[in-house]
Design an enzyme around this catalytic site. Structure first.
Site, PDB file in Angstrom:
ATOM      1  N   CYS A 141      45.139  68.125  14.143  1.00 32.71           N
ATOM      2  CA  CYS A 141      45.838  68.502  15.366  1.00 32.71           C
ATOM      3  C   CYS A 141      47.361  68.493  15.160  1.00 32.71           C
ATOM      4  O   CYS A 141      47.889  69.396  14.539  1.00 32.71           O
ATOM      5  CB  CYS A 141      45.395  67.635  16.542  1.00 32.71           C
ATOM      6  SG  CYS A 141      45.784  68.366  18.152  1.00 32.71           S
ATOM      7  N   HIS A 188      39.424  68.080  16.229  1.00 34.99           N
ATOM      8  CA  HIS A 188      39.422  66.627  16.052  1.00 34.99           C
ATOM      9  C   HIS A 188      38.117  66.166  15.394  1.00 34.99           C
ATOM     10  O   HIS A 188      37.219  65.662  16.084  1.00 34.99           O
ATOM     11  CB  HIS A 188      39.620  65.928  17.397  1.00 34.99           C
ATOM     12  CG  HIS A 188      41.017  65.975  17.901  1.00 34.99           C
ATOM     13  ND1 HIS A 188      41.930  64.959  17.669  1.00 34.99           N
ATOM     14  CD2 HIS A 188      41.682  66.930  18.593  1.00 34.99           C
ATOM     15  CE1 HIS A 188      43.096  65.280  18.219  1.00 34.99           C
ATOM     16  NE2 HIS A 188      42.960  66.480  18.788  1.00 34.99           N
ATOM     17  N   GLU A 211      37.626  63.565  13.734  1.00 31.70           N
ATOM     18  CA  GLU A 211      37.498  62.096  13.743  1.00 31.70           C
ATOM     19  C   GLU A 211      36.668  61.608  14.935  1.00 31.70           C
ATOM     20  O   GLU A 211      36.214  60.461  14.944  1.00 31.70           O
ATOM     21  CB  GLU A 211      38.893  61.447  13.765  1.00 31.70           C
ATOM     22  CG  GLU A 211      39.581  61.367  15.101  1.00 31.70           C
ATOM     23  CD  GLU A 211      40.101  62.681  15.663  1.00 31.70           C
ATOM     24  OE1 GLU A 211      40.570  62.701  16.824  1.00 31.70           O
ATOM     25  OE2 GLU A 211      40.058  63.697  14.942  1.00 31.70           O
TER      26      GLU A 211
END
Length: 256
Positions: A115, A223, A225
């Site tokens: 990001c 994202h 993660e």
């Protein structure tokens, strides 16, 4: 034969205030991504710019993870127009990550930008950003709905087409994937030396690699993660990053 040690992964911090005191911090999801997804030992890197001896730091690191953030890269770093009033910036982070990115690639440190980290990579190598994607004709709505609970905000939002033969294609082995979308900035002009790796349906570049890098160097706009251990696509990205970090960890370290 000695076992390869667990890789040390540096994680970029943002600056913020808690009461009257300044803090340097990183979101737990990035820390868990480095720890669980990549199999590394996370080390937070404070956003103090030139006060960090970057070569000494990078010599000890086996990987560098650039996090997302509520703040945006200050547009003077890419000669962009002034930000809209109220835009959150973090000059300490800019002063740390932008030179750190360039030096990490030069020194062969595996790199994963997420990001804001993806946007930082583009700016670090000479690219520019759209500051408000919602105002660019022809582009999708890439912002999250902040009125929704986090699992909805971070849920699948749109598909990306994976460019064949690239770093991401080799890491995951599929032609497309669904990703989340929680951003209102994005690539305008891609920096020289960056190779598109994934593209949204509206044509926006959402992943790229660094062509000249000697090891893993990938930026993604989404994202991965988020609940990384529950999403095979996201996990494959962190595993590929972790494999590169372990390869670096296996090399002899220079004594400083």
């Amino acid at each position: 034969m000695s076992q390869t040690r667990q890789p040390l992964i540096g994680i970029s911090c943002c600056t913020t205030s808690v009461g009257p005191h300044p803090f340097h911090m990183a979101g737990e999801k990035y820390i868990l991504g480095a720890l669980q997804g990549a199999g590394g030992i996370p080390l937070l890197i404070p956003a103090v710019g030139a006060h960090i001896p970057m070569d000494a730091l990078l010599e000890q690191l086996d990987g560098l993870l650039l996090t997302g953030s509520p703040s945006n890269v200050e547009p003077h770093h890419y000669t962009g127009p002034a930000s809209a009033p109220g835009t959150q910036h973090d000059p300490g982070r800019d002063a740390t990550t932008l030179p750190l990115i360039r030096r990490a690639v030069e020194l062969g440190v595996p790199l994963l930008g997420i990001c804001r980290g993806f946007q930082e990579m583009n700016v670090a190598f000479g690219g520019t950003l759209h500051q408000r994607l919602n105002e660019v004709p022809g582009l999708l709505e890439h912002r999250e709905d902040t009125s929704q609970p986090l699992p909805v905000q971070y849920g699948p939002a749109h598909e990306v087409r994976i460019e064949p033969g690239g770093l991401l294609d080799r890491a995951i082995g599929c032609s497309s994937a669904m990703v989340n979308s929680l951003h209102n900035q994005g690539v305008d002009r891609l920096a020289p030396g960056l190779q598109p790796e994934a593209v949204a349906p509206d044509g926006l570049i959402e992943a790229f690699s660094v062509s000249a890098a000697s090891t893993f160097a990938l930026g993604v706009q989404w994202h991965p993660e988020w609940k990384v251990m529950e999403n095979p696509f996201y996990l494959s990205i962190f595993k590929a990053f972790g494999d590169a970090c372990r390869a670096r960890a296996a090399r002899p370290k220079r004594t400083l």
